[in-house]
Design a protein around this motif. Sequence first.
Motif, short mmCIF file in Angstrom:
data_model
loop_
_atom_site.label_atom_id
_atom_site.label_comp_id
_atom_site.label_asym_id
_atom_site.label_seq_id
_atom_site.Cartn_x
_atom_site.Cartn_y
_atom_site.Cartn_z
N TYR A 1 -61.95 154.38 29.76
CA TYR A 1 -60.52 154.01 29.61
C TYR A 1 -60.12 154.01 28.13
N SER B 1 -59.29 148.41 42.45
CA SER B 1 -60.06 148.16 41.23
C SER B 1 -61.35 147.41 41.56
N PHE C 1 -66.28 151.40 33.21
CA PHE C 1 -64.88 151.85 33.27
C PHE C 1 -64.22 151.75 31.89
N LEU D 1 -67.43 146.87 35.27
CA LEU D 1 -66.24 146.85 34.40
C LEU D 1 -66.48 147.63 33.11
N ASP E 1 -57.70 140.60 28.18
CA ASP E 1 -58.41 141.56 29.05
C ASP E 1 -59.64 142.11 28.34
N SER E 2 -60.19 143.20 28.87
CA SER E 2 -61.43 143.83 28.40
C SER E 2 -62.68 143.10 28.93
N1 ADE Z 1 -58.45 146.46 31.03
C1 ADE Z 1 -57.95 147.36 31.90
N2 ADE Z 1 -58.32 147.05 33.14
C2 ADE Z 1 -59.07 145.93 33.07
C3 ADE Z 1 -59.74 145.11 34.01
N3 ADE Z 1 -59.74 145.39 35.32
N4 ADE Z 1 -60.44 144.05 33.56
C4 ADE Z 1 -60.47 143.77 32.26
N5 ADE Z 1 -59.86 144.50 31.33
C5 ADE Z 1 -59.16 145.57 31.73
#
Ligand code: ADE
Length: 338
Positions: free
Chosen positions: A62, A246, A58, A55, A167-168
């Motif tokens: 991002y 994902s 990525f 994660l 998120d994150s």
């Molecule tokens: N932000 C964007 N995609 C995410 C993900 N898969 N998990 C956590 N944060 C994110």
Amino acid sequence: MVKSLIREIPKAELHLHIEGSLEPELMFELAERNRISLPFRSVEEVRKAYDFTDLQSFLDIYYAGAKVLLQERDFYDLTAAYLKKAHAQKVVHTEIFFDPQTHTDRGIPFATVIAGIRQALLDGQKQFGISSRLILCFLRHLSAAQAMQTLEQALPFKDWITAVGLDSSEAGHPPKKFTEVFDRARAEGFLSVAHAGEEGPPDYIWQALQELQAARIDHGVRCQEDPELVSHLIKNQIPLTVCPLSNVKLRVFDTMQDHNLKQLLDLGILVTVNSDDPAYFGGYIEENYTAVQQALGLSDDDIYRLASNSFQSAFLDGKDRQKFLALLKPFSAPETRR
Ligand code: ADE
Ligand code: ZN
């Protein structure tokens, strides 16, 4: 048959980060428009860099990509491009995440971000008939105090935002870090969701449910490690917004054949299929449905259930939910069509 069913069946998308729909072509266009230099020479070079190990690997790319978004018009173009693709794949309702802190931390006003996204959503409704909701996500690697500040910035725009999310980077940032922020958000009338059980343990899913009162769990695929949690999700029909491409790209599962989506569905969990960050993971919602269908041998009935689950799990009122579910009738098996 299954392939055309996947293409044609009306769907809701419930887990889509708008910043994650930034295609390299638009990234270059916006970089030029805003006179920002990118660390890549071509679209091909950008795509080559999308080889993630987890994660965090990525997220680093991002957040770097999002730096080309500066003006209201940029947020409009980003959202409009996603809606066009979603409409082409028969998404009739979409609930979009946005990460305001990724932008406000660079000095971009909250109002600029939300105004661009909001106008594109209104135009998408007019042009394509696509209905939408907006979900504000807090970045969990930042502090609870910063999340609270962001919530305060959002209050003047409360009528445009349905829910808050989280998120994150998941590891080391448990949902309970944000209990107070979510309490305040719910007191202000927001619904709540949270990413949990993507890389983090089942305990983070429990915390999202019990501390944050999350109405849905984003990802949640690690729930299977805790039988009591699985029973809880089934009994209370708590939706999981699963993002298969994902999960493989970020190595949550080694291959699509190893994905547990079919097992979760067969257990009776309210599973949905979504695209997360389609520009980075190799596909939008149709490619996600197709990838799991092929790897796990999903039947027409499974596809129908996934589409039905998407509307069951959406933040819709009773009348709208029934209207969307009625769209599915022509796609069900003949004996169940009424
Ligand atoms: N932000 C964007 N995609 C995410 C993900 N898969 N998990 C956590 N944060 C994110
Ligand atoms: Zn996500």
